[in-house]
Write a protein that holds these residues in place. Structure first.
Motif, PDB file in Angstrom:
ATOM      1  N   ILE A 151     -60.323   5.549  -3.275  1.00  0.00           N
ATOM      2  CA  ILE A 151     -60.708   4.950  -2.710  1.00  0.00           C
ATOM      3  C   ILE A 151     -61.584   6.002  -2.251  1.00  0.00           C
ATOM      4  O   ILE A 151     -61.157   7.321  -2.429  1.00  0.00           O
ATOM      5  CB  ILE A 151     -58.814   5.595  -1.483  1.00  0.00           C
ATOM      6  CG1 ILE A 151     -58.303   4.452  -1.166  1.00  0.00           C
ATOM      7  CG2 ILE A 151     -59.469   5.436  -0.107  1.00  0.00           C
ATOM      8  CD1 ILE A 151     -58.376   2.907  -1.955  1.00  0.00           C
ATOM      9  N   LEU A 152     -63.085   5.635  -1.351  1.00  0.00           N
ATOM     10  CA  LEU A 152     -64.078   6.897  -1.471  1.00  0.00           C
ATOM     11  C   LEU A 152     -63.374   7.475   0.170  1.00  0.00           C
ATOM     12  O   LEU A 152     -63.994   8.103   0.149  1.00  0.00           O
ATOM     13  CB  LEU A 152     -64.861   6.255  -1.791  1.00  0.00           C
ATOM     14  CG  LEU A 152     -65.231   5.643  -2.895  1.00  0.00           C
ATOM     15  CD1 LEU A 152     -66.665   5.016  -2.924  1.00  0.00           C
ATOM     16  CD2 LEU A 152     -65.748   6.155  -4.135  1.00  0.00           C
ATOM     17  N   ALA A 153     -63.084   6.072   1.198  1.00  0.00           N
ATOM     18  CA  ALA A 153     -63.230   6.507   2.284  1.00  0.00           C
ATOM     19  C   ALA A 153     -62.527   6.026   3.167  1.00  0.00           C
ATOM     20  O   ALA A 153     -61.947   4.902   2.523  1.00  0.00           O
ATOM     21  CB  ALA A 153     -64.945   6.498   3.047  1.00  0.00           C
TER      22      ALA A 153
ATOM     23  N   GLU B 163     -67.692   1.174  12.323  1.00  0.00           N
ATOM     24  CA  GLU B 163     -66.131   1.371  10.907  1.00  0.00           C
ATOM     25  C   GLU B 163     -65.756   0.229  10.054  1.00  0.00           C
ATOM     26  O   GLU B 163     -65.320  -0.535  10.673  1.00  0.00           O
ATOM     27  CB  GLU B 163     -65.559   2.183  12.617  1.00  0.00           C
ATOM     28  CG  GLU B 163     -64.063   2.496  11.468  1.00  0.00           C
ATOM     29  CD  GLU B 163     -62.977   3.230  12.197  1.00  0.00           C
ATOM     30  OE1 GLU B 163     -63.017   4.087  13.430  1.00  0.00           O
ATOM     31  OE2 GLU B 163     -61.830   2.250  12.143  1.00  0.00           O
ATOM     32  N   VAL B 164     -65.268   0.923   9.188  1.00  0.00           N
ATOM     33  CA  VAL B 164     -64.656   0.622   7.829  1.00  0.00           C
ATOM     34  C   VAL B 164     -63.302   1.304   7.478  1.00  0.00           C
ATOM     35  O   VAL B 164     -63.356   2.080   7.171  1.00  0.00           O
ATOM     36  CB  VAL B 164     -65.977   0.022   6.656  1.00  0.00           C
ATOM     37  CG1 VAL B 164     -65.067  -0.660   5.883  1.00  0.00           C
ATOM     38  CG2 VAL B 164     -67.521  -0.070   7.066  1.00  0.00           C
ATOM     39  N   ASP B 165     -62.355   0.249   7.719  1.00  0.00           N
ATOM     40  CA  ASP B 165     -61.262   0.788   7.245  1.00  0.00           C
ATOM     41  C   ASP B 165     -60.680   1.885   5.762  1.00  0.00           C
ATOM     42  O   ASP B 165     -60.729   2.797   5.932  1.00  0.00           O
ATOM     43  CB  ASP B 165     -59.978   0.201   7.734  1.00  0.00           C
ATOM     44  CG  ASP B 165     -60.302  -0.753   9.139  1.00  0.00           C
ATOM     45  OD1 ASP B 165     -60.109   0.198  10.124  1.00  0.00           O
ATOM     46  OD2 ASP B 165     -59.458  -1.770   8.906  1.00  0.00           O
ATOM     47  N   LEU B 166     -61.299   0.739   4.915  1.00  0.00           N
ATOM     48  CA  LEU B 166     -60.951   1.385   3.656  1.00  0.00           C
ATOM     49  C   LEU B 166     -62.555   1.377   3.050  1.00  0.00           C
ATOM     50  O   LEU B 166     -63.546   0.353   2.773  1.00  0.00           O
ATOM     51  CB  LEU B 166     -60.325   1.240   2.957  1.00  0.00           C
ATOM     52  CG  LEU B 166     -58.493   1.130   3.355  1.00  0.00           C
ATOM     53  CD1 LEU B 166     -57.734   0.719   2.178  1.00  0.00           C
ATOM     54  CD2 LEU B 166     -57.929   2.401   3.724  1.00  0.00           C
ATOM     55  N   VAL B 167     -62.716   2.595   1.926  1.00  0.00           N
ATOM     56  CA  VAL B 167     -64.236   1.471   1.132  1.00  0.00           C
ATOM     57  C   VAL B 167     -63.390   2.532   0.233  1.00  0.00           C
ATOM     58  O   VAL B 167     -63.346   3.400  -0.295  1.00  0.00           O
ATOM     59  CB  VAL B 167     -65.069   2.938   1.677  1.00  0.00           C
ATOM     60  CG1 VAL B 167     -66.455   2.317   0.309  1.00  0.00           C
ATOM     61  CG2 VAL B 167     -65.732   2.998   2.872  1.00  0.00           C
ATOM     62  N   ALA B 168     -63.644   1.412  -1.145  1.00  0.00           N
ATOM     63  CA  ALA B 168     -63.705   1.468  -2.240  1.00  0.00           C
ATOM     64  C   ALA B 168     -63.932   1.263  -3.556  1.00  0.00           C
ATOM     65  O   ALA B 168     -64.719   0.592  -3.454  1.00  0.00           O
ATOM     66  CB  ALA B 168     -61.504   0.814  -3.068  1.00  0.00           C
ATOM     67  N   ARG B 169     -63.625   1.846  -4.629  1.00  0.00           N
ATOM     68  CA  ARG B 169     -64.654   1.949  -5.922  1.00  0.00           C
ATOM     69  C   ARG B 169     -63.790   1.136  -7.536  1.00  0.00           C
ATOM     70  O   ARG B 169     -62.988   1.610  -7.197  1.00  0.00           O
ATOM     71  CB  ARG B 169     -65.641   2.668  -6.125  1.00  0.00           C
ATOM     72  CG  ARG B 169     -65.563   3.126  -7.441  1.00  0.00           C
ATOM     73  CD  ARG B 169     -66.474   4.229  -7.956  1.00  0.00           C
ATOM     74  NE  ARG B 169     -68.061   4.547  -7.139  1.00  0.00           N
ATOM     75  CZ  ARG B 169     -68.868   3.793  -7.310  1.00  0.00           C
ATOM     76  NH1 ARG B 169     -69.520   2.812  -8.261  1.00  0.00           N
ATOM     77  NH2 ARG B 169     -70.137   3.934  -6.123  1.00  0.00           N
TER      78      ARG B 169
ATOM     79  N   ILE C 291     -68.159  -1.726  -4.897  1.00  0.00           N
ATOM     80  CA  ILE C 291     -67.848  -1.000  -4.132  1.00  0.00           C
ATOM     81  C   ILE C 291     -67.165  -1.949  -2.305  1.00  0.00           C
ATOM     82  O   ILE C 291     -67.761  -2.812  -2.582  1.00  0.00           O
ATOM     83  CB  ILE C 291     -68.810   0.121  -3.535  1.00  0.00           C
ATOM     84  CG1 ILE C 291     -69.443   1.151  -4.533  1.00  0.00           C
ATOM     85  CG2 ILE C 291     -67.950   0.848  -2.266  1.00  0.00           C
ATOM     86  CD1 ILE C 291     -70.167   1.833  -4.334  1.00  0.00           C
ATOM     87  N   ALA C 292     -66.239  -2.055  -2.151  1.00  0.00           N
ATOM     88  CA  ALA C 292     -65.524  -2.465  -1.510  1.00  0.00           C
ATOM     89  C   ALA C 292     -65.983  -1.511  -0.136  1.00  0.00           C
ATOM     90  O   ALA C 292     -65.116  -1.022   0.104  1.00  0.00           O
ATOM     91  CB  ALA C 292     -63.725  -3.285  -1.868  1.00  0.00           C
ATOM     92  N   PHE C 293     -65.878  -2.619   0.697  1.00  0.00           N
ATOM     93  CA  PHE C 293     -65.699  -1.875   2.001  1.00  0.00           C
ATOM     94  C   PHE C 293     -64.859  -3.104   2.936  1.00  0.00           C
ATOM     95  O   PHE C 293     -64.639  -4.161   2.388  1.00  0.00           O
ATOM     96  CB  PHE C 293     -67.439  -2.232   2.833  1.00  0.00           C
ATOM     97  CG  PHE C 293     -68.054  -1.409   2.633  1.00  0.00           C
ATOM     98  CD1 PHE C 293     -68.752  -0.533   2.541  1.00  0.00           C
ATOM     99  CD2 PHE C 293     -68.729  -1.443   1.148  1.00  0.00           C
ATOM    100  CE1 PHE C 293     -68.833   0.220   2.177  1.00  0.00           C
ATOM    101  CE2 PHE C 293     -69.971  -1.194   0.831  1.00  0.00           C
ATOM    102  CZ  PHE C 293     -70.284   0.747   0.956  1.00  0.00           C
ATOM    103  N   VAL C 294     -63.792  -2.081   3.016  1.00  0.00           N
ATOM    104  CA  VAL C 294     -62.322  -3.317   3.637  1.00  0.00           C
ATOM    105  C   VAL C 294     -62.098  -2.895   4.854  1.00  0.00           C
ATOM    106  O   VAL C 294     -61.287  -1.785   5.329  1.00  0.00           O
ATOM    107  CB  VAL C 294     -61.149  -2.660   2.529  1.00  0.00           C
ATOM    108  CG1 VAL C 294     -59.637  -3.717   2.452  1.00  0.00           C
ATOM    109  CG2 VAL C 294     -61.323  -2.672   0.933  1.00  0.00           C
ATOM    110  N   GLU C 295     -62.217  -4.458   5.265  1.00  0.00           N
ATOM    111  CA  GLU C 295     -61.017  -4.418   6.721  1.00  0.00           C
ATOM    112  C   GLU C 295     -59.694  -4.542   6.695  1.00  0.00           C
ATOM    113  O   GLU C 295     -59.445  -5.394   5.745  1.00  0.00           O
ATOM    114  CB  GLU C 295     -61.627  -5.316   7.546  1.00  0.00           C
ATOM    115  CG  GLU C 295     -61.671  -6.069   8.314  1.00  0.00           C
ATOM    116  CD  GLU C 295     -61.850  -4.290   9.874  1.00  0.00           C
ATOM    117  OE1 GLU C 295     -61.189  -4.680  11.546  1.00  0.00           O
ATOM    118  OE2 GLU C 295     -62.458  -3.849   9.731  1.00  0.00           O
TER     119      GLU C 295
ATOM    120  N   LEU D  11     -72.857   6.023  -1.284  1.00  0.00           N
ATOM    121  CA  LEU D  11     -72.372   5.919  -2.156  1.00  0.00           C
ATOM    122  C   LEU D  11     -72.394   5.336  -2.880  1.00  0.00           C
ATOM    123  O   LEU D  11     -71.500   5.382  -4.659  1.00  0.00           O
ATOM    124  CB  LEU D  11     -71.380   5.486  -0.788  1.00  0.00           C
ATOM    125  CG  LEU D  11     -70.586   5.712   0.280  1.00  0.00           C
ATOM    126  CD1 LEU D  11     -69.008   4.994   1.139  1.00  0.00           C
ATOM    127  CD2 LEU D  11     -69.498   7.181  -0.258  1.00  0.00           C
ATOM    128  N   ALA D  12     -73.511   3.947  -2.890  1.00  0.00           N
ATOM    129  CA  ALA D  12     -74.127   3.710  -4.121  1.00  0.00           C
ATOM    130  C   ALA D  12     -74.889   4.224  -5.260  1.00  0.00           C
ATOM    131  O   ALA D  12     -74.941   5.595  -4.975  1.00  0.00           O
ATOM    132  CB  ALA D  12     -74.982   2.615  -3.685  1.00  0.00           C
TER     133      ALA D  12
END
Length: 117
Positions: A28-30, A39-45, A50-54, A87-88
């Motif tokens: 989890i990055l953010a 807003e992005v709920d979760l940012v994961a790698r 990199i997934a921007f997760v709602e 992030l990238a």
């Protein structure tokens, strides 16, 4: 449900989704990453992805099917474009994912749900 209860349910769903992703090998990055466009709920790698997760939580599976729409995904995608630059790393790729949570069911992880539009 009051606004406060909805906020608490949303935060709990984000915690569960974060744990679920970590168990699947994601870092989890953010959390609740805010930008001027949304807003992005979760940012994961995981690796070079990199997934921007709602994250959406509802009282029933049927209600989950109605919880995501094009407008919401467009806001996540716009925010992701801004966050991506910080992030990238070279060679990384990105996608928009959705995590759906309902009581008594495992989280449902929908991958690569946004294709522009």
């Amino acid at each position: 449900m009051t606004r406060k209860q909805a906020e608490q349910r949303g935060r709990q769903a984000e915690r569960i989704a974060g744990w679920w992703l970590r168990l699947k090998g994601w870092q989890i990055l953010a959390r609740r990453a805010r930008t001027p466009l949304g807003e992005v709920d979760l940012v994961a790698r995981r690796g070079s992805m990199i997934a921007f997760v709602e994250v959406k939580a509802r009282a029933s599976n049927a209600a989950l099917d109605l919880s995501i729409d094009e407008r919401r995904l467009a806001r996540v995608a716009a925010a992701a474009e801004i966050l991506w630059h910080d992030l990238a790393r070279p060679g990384d790729d990105m996608r928009i994912d959705v995590m759906l949570l309902a009581p008594g069911r495992p989280p449902r992880h929908l991958t690569n749900v946004w294709h522009g539009g």
